[in-house]
Scaffold this motif. Sequence first.
Motif, mmCIF file in Angstrom:
data_model
loop_
_atom_site.group_PDB
_atom_site.id
_atom_site.type_symbol
_atom_site.label_atom_id
_atom_site.label_comp_id
_atom_site.label_asym_id
_atom_site.label_seq_id
_atom_site.Cartn_x
_atom_site.Cartn_y
_atom_site.Cartn_z
ATOM 1 N N ASP A 98 0.828 -1.208 0.000
ATOM 2 C CA ASP A 98 0.000 0.000 0.000
ATOM 3 C C ASP A 98 0.863 1.260 0.000
ATOM 4 O OD1 ASP A 98 -2.396 -1.327 -0.096
ATOM 5 O OD2 ASP A 98 -2.728 -1.292 2.078
ATOM 6 N N ALA A 99 1.937 1.244 0.781
ATOM 7 C CA ALA A 99 2.819 2.409 0.836
ATOM 8 C C ALA A 99 3.459 2.671 -0.526
ATOM 9 C CB ALA A 99 3.895 2.201 1.901
ATOM 10 N N LEU A 100 3.840 1.602 -1.223
ATOM 11 C CA LEU A 100 4.441 1.765 -2.544
ATOM 12 C C LEU A 100 3.411 2.266 -3.556
ATOM 13 C CD1 LEU A 100 6.689 -1.427 -2.619
ATOM 14 C CD2 LEU A 100 7.470 0.943 -2.506
ATOM 15 N N ARG A 101 2.195 1.758 -3.467
ATOM 16 C CA ARG A 101 1.136 2.245 -4.360
ATOM 17 C C ARG A 101 0.885 3.735 -4.134
ATOM 18 N NH1 ARG A 101 -3.263 0.710 -7.362
ATOM 19 N NH2 ARG A 101 -2.744 -1.500 -7.135
ATOM 20 N N HIS A 102 0.825 4.130 -2.874
ATOM 21 C CA HIS A 102 0.600 5.541 -2.573
ATOM 22 C C HIS A 102 1.747 6.407 -3.096
ATOM 23 C CE1 HIS A 102 -2.194 4.257 0.963
ATOM 24 N NE2 HIS A 102 -2.834 4.298 -0.187
ATOM 25 N N LEU A 103 2.969 5.879 -3.053
ATOM 26 C CA LEU A 103 4.107 6.619 -3.598
ATOM 27 C C LEU A 103 3.936 6.822 -5.100
ATOM 28 C CD1 LEU A 103 6.925 7.880 -3.470
ATOM 29 C CD2 LEU A 103 7.888 5.561 -3.622
ATOM 30 N N ALA A 104 3.551 5.769 -5.814
ATOM 31 C CA ALA A 104 3.323 5.888 -7.257
ATOM 32 C C ALA A 104 2.230 6.913 -7.544
ATOM 33 C CB ALA A 104 2.949 4.528 -7.844
ATOM 34 N N GLU A 105 1.173 6.901 -6.743
ATOM 35 C CA GLU A 105 0.075 7.852 -6.932
ATOM 36 C C GLU A 105 0.526 9.282 -6.635
ATOM 37 O OE1 GLU A 105 -3.576 4.753 -5.820
ATOM 38 O OE2 GLU A 105 -2.764 6.116 -4.297
ATOM 39 N N ARG A 106 1.359 9.453 -5.610
ATOM 40 C CA ARG A 106 1.846 10.798 -5.279
ATOM 41 C C ARG A 106 2.765 11.329 -6.383
ATOM 42 N NH1 ARG A 106 2.784 8.410 -0.297
ATOM 43 N NH2 ARG A 106 5.055 8.628 -0.524
ATOM 44 N N ARG A 107 3.541 10.454 -6.986
ATOM 45 C CA ARG A 107 4.391 10.886 -8.096
ATOM 46 C C ARG A 107 3.539 11.389 -9.263
ATOM 47 N NH1 ARG A 107 8.862 5.930 -7.765
ATOM 48 N NH2 ARG A 107 10.253 7.006 -6.294
ATOM 49 N N ALA A 108 2.511 10.635 -9.602
ATOM 50 C CA ALA A 108 1.623 11.068 -10.681
ATOM 51 C C ALA A 108 0.958 12.391 -10.329
ATOM 52 C CB ALA A 108 0.572 9.991 -10.956
ATOM 53 N N ASP A 109 0.546 12.534 -9.073
ATOM 54 C CA ASP A 109 -0.120 13.768 -8.658
ATOM 55 C C ASP A 109 0.848 14.948 -8.666
ATOM 56 O OD1 ASP A 109 -2.639 14.955 -7.594
ATOM 57 O OD2 ASP A 109 -1.350 15.436 -5.885
ATOM 58 N N ALA A 110 2.124 14.689 -8.346
ATOM 59 C CA ALA A 110 3.121 15.762 -8.387
ATOM 60 C C ALA A 110 3.274 16.295 -9.809
ATOM 61 C CB ALA A 110 4.465 15.251 -7.862
ATOM 62 N N VAL A 111 3.269 15.390 -10.782
ATOM 63 C CA VAL A 111 3.366 15.805 -12.184
ATOM 64 C C VAL A 111 2.103 16.547 -12.605
ATOM 65 C CG1 VAL A 111 3.487 14.965 -14.562
ATOM 66 C CG2 VAL A 111 4.983 13.977 -12.813
ATOM 67 N N ARG A 112 0.949 15.995 -12.249
ATOM 68 C CA ARG A 112 -0.316 16.648 -12.611
ATOM 69 C C ARG A 112 -0.380 18.056 -12.023
ATOM 70 N NH1 ARG A 112 -4.469 18.146 -10.281
ATOM 71 N NH2 ARG A 112 -3.760 17.223 -8.318
ATOM 72 N N SER A 113 0.029 18.199 -10.781
ATOM 73 C CA SER A 113 -0.007 19.515 -10.133
ATOM 74 C C SER A 113 0.944 20.492 -10.819
ATOM 75 C CB SER A 113 0.363 19.376 -8.652
ATOM 76 O OG SER A 113 -0.589 18.583 -7.966
ATOM 77 N N TRP A 114 2.115 20.008 -11.226
ATOM 78 C CA TRP A 114 3.081 20.885 -11.898
ATOM 79 C C TRP A 114 2.533 21.365 -13.238
ATOM 80 C CZ3 TRP A 114 5.949 21.876 -16.165
ATOM 81 C CH2 TRP A 114 7.072 22.698 -16.017
ATOM 82 N N LEU A 115 1.788 20.498 -13.919
ATOM 83 C CA LEU A 115 1.241 20.847 -15.234
ATOM 84 C C LEU A 115 0.018 21.752 -15.144
ATOM 85 C CD1 LEU A 115 1.478 17.361 -16.988
ATOM 86 C CD2 LEU A 115 2.914 19.353 -17.439
#
Length: 280
Positions: free
Chosen positions: A228-245
């Motif tokens: 679960d922690a690794l999944r949340h990390l992957a999701e946070r990475r995607a969200d970091a990119v989405r937020s930057w864009l």
Amino acid sequence: GRLTMDVHYQLDNGKLTADNHLFIDQLTFGDRINGPGISHLPVKLAVTLLKNSQGQIDVHVPVSGSLDDPKFSVGSLVWHAFVNLIGRAVTSPFRLLSSAMGGGQDLGYVEFAPGSDVLDADAQSRLAQVVKILQKKPSLKLDIIGRVDPKFDEHGLRKVMVDELVQQEAGRDVNLAKLAPDTYDKYLKKAYKHAKFPKPRDLIGLTKSQPPEVIHKLLETNMPVNADALRHLAERRADAVRSWLHGKIADERVFVLAPKLDASGITDKGKTTRVDFGLH
């Protein structure tokens, strides 16, 4: 649309080398046709990628072959080369687009440090180039796929989580990277004291005093890193990119897809701790 071809064929001792320069202006498609023997290539996406801002496609399709080959056919060679061009456009669209804009970098992903969801300067530079491409291709939409590689991210995430505990002790306004080692160790010991896991004890039952490197290792070992922690990390990475864009590309052109939780399918030389991009 209008097709213009400029062909140069050279024949030397039965070996044919040819360059087919294709210029297509304002290509549009009719209705889809189904039937036996009809290949359904992803040509619409490929054409969108290959078109310039004036709606023109300007490509070179080189072919070569031997006239001594009984199966030799110029037409089939050109068709095969054209299919390969479409395939490259679809499988490596960002490399194709980057080359068309004068660069050679594969912009199909951005990398993260193991365990981190923070976009560093290099990642932000790559994203800025992706934005330029999308601004010139307004019909394209971007897919964002957060990824983790447990081989690297599990240990990296433990280190990040320990730093987060130290940050809580030091305060949010403190830059851990600028702390003197003794000061960092002071907050590290406080984090260890407040951490809720069984700690080594001395003969009379008191928590044993440990050097900073041992404390750090004990904290890392006891961080709750699981699937679960690794999944949340992957999701946070995607969200970091989405937020930057956000604000640079219209939100309706950006799609976050399901994360990928391993390194399968990565064949390039980039880090496997990343966010991948797709186009549609």
